[in-house]
Design an enzyme around this catalytic site. Structure first.
Site, PDB file in Angstrom:
ATOM      1  CG  ASP A 102      -7.535  -8.062   4.678  1.00 17.61           C
ATOM      2  OD1 ASP A 102      -7.113  -8.953   5.314  1.00 17.61           O
ATOM      3  OD2 ASP A 102      -7.306  -8.021   3.616  1.00 17.61           O
TER       4      ASP A 102
HETATM    5  N1  URA Z   1      -7.428 -11.747   0.249  1.00 14.18           N
HETATM    6  C1  URA Z   1      -7.192 -10.706   0.563  1.00 14.18           C
HETATM    7  O1  URA Z   1      -6.473  -9.965   0.411  1.00 14.18           O
HETATM    8  N2  URA Z   1      -8.062  -9.946   1.915  1.00 14.18           N
HETATM    9  C2  URA Z   1      -8.915 -10.849   2.374  1.00 14.18           C
HETATM   10  O2  URA Z   1      -9.472 -10.267   3.198  1.00 14.18           O
HETATM   11  C3  URA Z   1      -9.200 -12.406   1.915  1.00 14.18           C
HETATM   12  C4  URA Z   1      -8.443 -12.528   0.834  1.00 14.18           C
END
Ligand code: URA
Length: 248
Positions: A102
Site C-alpha cells: 500500500d
Molecule cells: N497487507 C496490507 O494490508 N497492506 C500491505 O501493503 C501489505 C499487506
C-alpha cells in the site's frame, strides 16, 4: 527454442494463459506472420509482435527495493502520485513491482521485468512466506490473536493459518507491536485481518519475503537480487505450489 506463449509471458507482457488467448485470437505475429498455433516454437532473434506492438527482448533483471511511505506500487499513477519505479533511477530496463504494498506501507518490494518470475511469486498458490511488522492502535489480547492465527473471513473467504508474535506493548499510548507471518497475499490482507476484529493498523512494514530482508538498505534504496536469491525464491515458490496442490 521455447513455446510462443512462454516467450510472451517471460517478456512480462502478460500471463501465459492470456498469451494463449491472444495467440488463438490471431493477434500474435512472429517475424511478421500471424501464428495462431499454441505449440509454435520461437528461436532467439525471432521478432514477436502483439496487435502490431513488438515485444522487447530485454535482459531479465531483479531488484529488491526498500519501499518508503508515500509511493504507489505501480509504474504510473493517474492521480500523479509518486511511483516505486521512480526510485530506480539508474535502471534502464522497464521494471515493474512484483506484487504490491500500500501507499503508506514500507519494506521489502521486488521489482523485475520478468513476467514469469512475477507470476510465479505472486500466484495465490505460491505460499511464499511474508513477515510484517505491525503497529496496532489498541491492546490486543491472546484470544484475539488466536482468532487471527486460525483464520478470519475476509469477503467470504477464510484466511490461511498464520503466526503472530507480540514484540511490544505500550500501555500508556495503548499500542501493540507485533510480527505476523503470512503465506498468502490478498489485497490489503494485514489491515483487513485486524480490521475484521476491530483494530486499526497504524504502521505496516514488510520485513521479509521468502526470507529476504532489507539488511544494509535505507528507505528508498535498492539493490540487485543475487542470482542465487532469485533461484531460491523461484524454488521456494514452486515447492510451496506443489505442497499446496498435494494438500488441496
Ligand atoms: N497487507 C496490507 O494490508 N497492506 C500491505 O501493503 C501489505 C499487506
Amino acid at each position: 527454442m521455447e513455446r510462443l506463449q512462454k516467450a510472451i509471458a517471460t517478456s512480462g507482457y502478460t500471463s501465459r494463459r492470456k498469451a494463449e488467448e491472444l495467440i488463438v485470437q490471431g493477434k500474435v505475429k512472429v517475424n511478421g506472420e500471424v501464428v495462431n498455433e499454441l505449440g509454435y516454437k520461437v528461436k532467439k532473434g525471432d521478432i514477436i509482435s502483439i496487435d502490431g506492438k513488438v515485444l522487447e527482448n530485454e535482459n531479465k533483471v531483479y531488484y529488491l527495493l526498500y519501499k518508503p511511505k508515500g509511493y504507489i506500487s505501480s509504474v504510473k499513477d493517474e492521480m500523479g502520485r509518486r511511483c516505486v519505479v521512480d526510485l530506480l533511477k539508474e535502471v534502464k530496463e522497464r521494471v515493474y513491482p512484483v506484487g504490491r504494498l500500500d501507499y503508506d506501507t514500507t519494506g521489502v518490494l521486488f521489482l523485475s521485468n520478468d513476467g514469469e518470475f512475477t507470476n510465479l511469486i505472486t500466484h495465490p498458490s505460491s505460499h511464499l512466506e511474508k513477515v510484517y511488522e505491525v503497529t496496532l492502535d489498541g491492546l490486543i489480547n491472546g484470544e484475539e490473536l488466536h482468532q487471527l492465527e486460525k483464520g478470519v473471513y475476509l469477503e467470504g473467504a477464510k484466511t490461511l493459518p498464520c503466526k503472530i508474535r507480540v514484540t511490544g506493548k505500550d500501555m500508556e499510548h495503548k499500542t501493540t507491536i507485533l510480527r505476523i507471518k503470512l503465506i498468502e497475499g490478498k489485497n490489503r490482507q494485514v489491515k483487513k485481518m485486524f480490521e475484521s476484529i476491530g483494530f486499526r493498523v497504524k504502521r505496516l512494514h514488510r520485513l521479509t519475503v521468502g526470507g529476504i530482508g532489507l539488511k544494509g538498505l535505507k528507505p528508498g534504496e535498492y539493490r540487485i537480487l543475487k542470482p542465487q536469491e532469485v533461484k531460491d525464491l523461484r524454488k521456494l515458490a514452486l515447492e510451496k505450489k506443489r505442497v499446496g496442490r498435494k494438500n488441496s
